[in-house]
Design a protein around this motif. Structure first.
Motif, PDB file in Angstrom:
ATOM      1  N   SER A 122      -8.998   0.504  -2.730  1.00  0.00           N
ATOM      2  CA  SER A 122      -8.333   1.341  -3.718  1.00  0.00           C
ATOM      3  C   SER A 122      -9.224   1.575  -4.930  1.00  0.00           C
ATOM      4  CB  SER A 122      -7.017   0.694  -4.159  1.00  0.00           C
ATOM      5  OG  SER A 122      -6.341   1.499  -5.086  1.00  0.00           O
ATOM      6  N   VAL A 149       0.551  -1.668   0.000  1.00  0.00           N
ATOM      7  CA  VAL A 149       0.000   0.000   0.000  1.00  0.00           C
ATOM      8  C   VAL A 149       0.053   0.160   0.000  1.00  0.00           C
ATOM      9  CG1 VAL A 149      -0.319   2.311   0.647  1.00  0.00           C
ATOM     10  CG2 VAL A 149      -0.092   1.743   0.849  1.00  0.00           C
ATOM     11  N   PRO A 150      -0.624  -1.086   0.162  1.00  0.00           N
ATOM     12  CA  PRO A 150      -0.993  -0.924  -0.395  1.00  0.00           C
ATOM     13  C   PRO A 150      -1.256  -0.108  -0.449  1.00  0.00           C
ATOM     14  CG  PRO A 150      -1.418  -1.406   0.425  1.00  0.00           C
ATOM     15  CD  PRO A 150      -1.412  -1.984   0.240  1.00  0.00           C
ATOM     16  N   ASP A 151      -0.432   0.068  -1.678  1.00  0.00           N
ATOM     17  CA  ASP A 151      -0.840   1.296  -1.041  1.00  0.00           C
ATOM     18  C   ASP A 151      -2.263   1.467  -1.377  1.00  0.00           C
ATOM     19  OD1 ASP A 151      -1.510   4.158  -0.371  1.00  0.00           O
ATOM     20  OD2 ASP A 151      -1.581   4.317  -2.196  1.00  0.00           O
ATOM     21  N   ALA A 152      -2.971   1.484  -0.450  1.00  0.00           N
ATOM     22  CA  ALA A 152      -4.332   1.896  -0.628  1.00  0.00           C
ATOM     23  C   ALA A 152      -4.374   3.363  -0.407  1.00  0.00           C
ATOM     24  CB  ALA A 152      -5.221   1.202   0.367  1.00  0.00           C
ATOM     25  N   ALA A 168      -6.952  -3.398   7.458  1.00  0.00           N
ATOM     26  CA  ALA A 168      -6.273  -4.182   6.427  1.00  0.00           C
ATOM     27  C   ALA A 168      -4.764  -4.165   6.639  1.00  0.00           C
ATOM     28  CB  ALA A 168      -6.628  -3.635   5.043  1.00  0.00           C
ATOM     29  N   ALA A 169      -4.207  -3.017   7.001  1.00  0.00           N
ATOM     30  CA  ALA A 169      -2.766  -2.923   7.243  1.00  0.00           C
ATOM     31  C   ALA A 169      -2.359  -3.780   8.433  1.00  0.00           C
ATOM     32  CB  ALA A 169      -2.367  -1.466   7.467  1.00  0.00           C
ATOM     33  N   TYR A 203       2.217   0.745   6.673  1.00  0.00           N
ATOM     34  CA  TYR A 203       2.297  -0.363   5.721  1.00  0.00           C
ATOM     35  C   TYR A 203       3.684  -0.454   5.086  1.00  0.00           C
ATOM     36  CZ  TYR A 203       1.005  -3.254   1.698  1.00  0.00           C
ATOM     37  OH  TYR A 203       0.949  -4.252   0.749  1.00  0.00           O
ATOM     38  N   PHE A 240      -7.256  -4.180   0.656  1.00  0.00           N
ATOM     39  CA  PHE A 240      -6.678  -2.915   0.208  1.00  0.00           C
ATOM     40  C   PHE A 240      -7.070  -2.612  -1.233  1.00  0.00           C
ATOM     41  CE2 PHE A 240      -3.028  -2.684   3.392  1.00  0.00           C
ATOM     42  CZ  PHE A 240      -3.482  -1.492   3.928  1.00  0.00           C
ATOM     43  N   ARG A 289      -9.040   0.768   6.271  1.00  0.00           N
ATOM     44  CA  ARG A 289      -7.678   0.717   5.724  1.00  0.00           C
ATOM     45  C   ARG A 289      -6.681   0.296   6.787  1.00  0.00           C
ATOM     46  NH1 ARG A 289      -5.792   5.712   4.508  1.00  0.00           N
ATOM     47  NH2 ARG A 289      -4.159   4.853   3.212  1.00  0.00           N
ATOM     48  N   THR A 294      -1.971   4.718   7.992  1.00  0.00           N
ATOM     49  CA  THR A 294      -1.983   3.413   7.338  1.00  0.00           C
ATOM     50  C   THR A 294      -0.873   3.258   6.315  1.00  0.00           C
ATOM     51  OG1 THR A 294      -4.374   3.200   7.648  1.00  0.00           O
ATOM     52  CG2 THR A 294      -3.363   1.842   5.939  1.00  0.00           C
ATOM     53  N   TYR A 295      -0.732   4.208   5.412  1.00  0.00           N
ATOM     54  CA  TYR A 295       0.258   4.059   4.342  1.00  0.00           C
ATOM     55  C   TYR A 295       1.691   4.017   4.864  1.00  0.00           C
ATOM     56  CZ  TYR A 295       2.723   4.957  -0.068  1.00  0.00           C
ATOM     57  OH  TYR A 295       3.576   4.894  -1.138  1.00  0.00           O
TER      58      TYR A 295
END
Length: 374
Positions: free
Chosen positions: A87, A6-9, A38-39, A314, A83, A35, A310-311
């Protein structure tokens, strides 16, 4: 098994107002919370749901550290599929009504500052004499700054960066097919149908180039997220629901095929096919519930903070997490559970620092600079 996380989500950005005067949508804070969930799923997998390199960090197999939980942690790798669904939803939302240059500036400024910082930070830590992990060469590290290390065959600094390569390809397809000509419901539906068909043909054709472009293994999750955004705009959209249904059916097939390892006697943990399907279903159902407004009541500001962390979390949690685990568990002799909790906490704190001192100052500046380019 090597994770495919990330996801990058991207962040759950609010919808930009359309030229038709459609009112601006409020931020979907529940999506930010999802998000982070998920991470954390991916982190559980990296720390306790797989063998390989993490065994060095713990001093023994995580199976011995977590005799019962490791079987459940093994499902955490499916956080990547969650993710990708998020996204698809967010990219369609953020790209609707936005010109191509603005879309590009938004995506680049969102991904690059924290990514550059993570690559440099992990490279610096791995180069320390007391860290027992092999560092990449300076040349390979520099290539990693481009995000093109995967297609160029260069070793990765960040284990999770393969997902960013999948994200970038999705952005490119969406930009060329939807953003460039101008987003509309009809165009988005054609994009989803065309990509789904192209991905199926790619699977049958066995052509590496087509596989790189159309990503049959991950396309259903991105497409499913896009379909859920259509549902978000109009919950009665039959085409949107149809896109979501087909994407789930195809997506669970790929997830089971790649992650069900019942026939492997040496597998770290044996996931069940039903368990895999249920986790994939969780991703689709959770995003659907948010799209339908069922979690509009979850409008807490701390969820926005969670989404912001989150990002960077991740990006850095895998390799730097192993360093922290080794220091706490082997170096200080802390119990496994305490080590696990403190490692997650320390990575979240590092993510906060990256967000505060890297993303916040650099993201708007990079976005503004790219938006000015003619």
């Amino acid at each position: 098994m090597t994770v495919r996380p990330v996801p990058d989500a991207p962040s759950a950005e609010p919808l930009r107002p359309e030229r038709t005067g459609r009112p601006r949508e409020s931020r979907l804070r529940a999506l930010d919370g999802l998000r982070l969930v998920a991470a954390l799923m991916v982190a559980l997998y990296h720390y306790g749901g797989r063998g390989g390199e993490v065994t060095t960090a713990w001093g023994s197999s995580p199976e011995k550290q977590f005799p019962t939980l490791h079987e459940y942690f093994a499902y955490g790798c499916l956080g990547v599929q969650v993710f990708f669904v998020i996204s698809g939803f967010v990219i369609c939302m953020s790209g609707w009504g936005r010109p191509l240059k603005s879309f590009f500036a938004s995506r680049a400024s969102r991904l690059l500052p924290a990514y550059w910082a993570a690559v440099l930070l992990v490279s610096a830590v791995f180069a320390l004499p007391m860290v027992a992990y092999e560092a990449l060469s300076p040349s390979d590290t520099l290539v990693n700054l481009t995000m093109l290390q995967q297609p160029l065959g260069v070793d990765r600094v960040l284990g999770v960066c393969w997902t960013l390569w999948a994200e970038v390809r999705f952005y490119a397809l969406f930009a060329l097919c939807v953003v460039l000509p101008g987003a509309s419901r009809r165009r988005v539906i054609l994009f989803c149908a065309g990509w789904t068909l192209a991905a199926a043909i790619t699977q049958a054709a066995h052509q590496p180039l087509l596989d790189i472009v159309f990503m049959p293994e991950y396309a259903p999750f991105f497409v499913g997220g896009v379909g859920l955004y259509l549902v978000h705009r109009d919950r009665r959209d039959v085409y949107g629901w149809g896109i979501v249904a087909v994407s789930f059916l195809v997506g669970q097939h790929y997830a089971v095929r790649s992650l069900w390892n019942a026939a492997d006697p040496d597998a770290f943990a044996h996931r069940t096919s039903l368990g895999i399907v249920l986790v994939v279903a969780f991703g689709f159902v959770a995003v659907a519930a948010i799209a339908l407004g069922w979690f509009n009541w979850a409008n807490w500001r701390w969820l926005t903070v969670a989404g912001a962390l989150t990002y960077p979390f991740y990006l850095v949690h895998e390799h730097l997490g192993w360093v922290v685990i080794h220091a706490l568990h082997i170096g200080l002799g802390l119990p496994s559970v305490a080590t696990f909790a403190l490692t997650i906490t320390s990575m979240l704190m590092l993510a906060w620092l990256l967000n505060r001192y890297v993303e916040k100052p650099l993201t708007p500046r990079l976005r503004a600079a790219l938006a000015k380019v003619r």
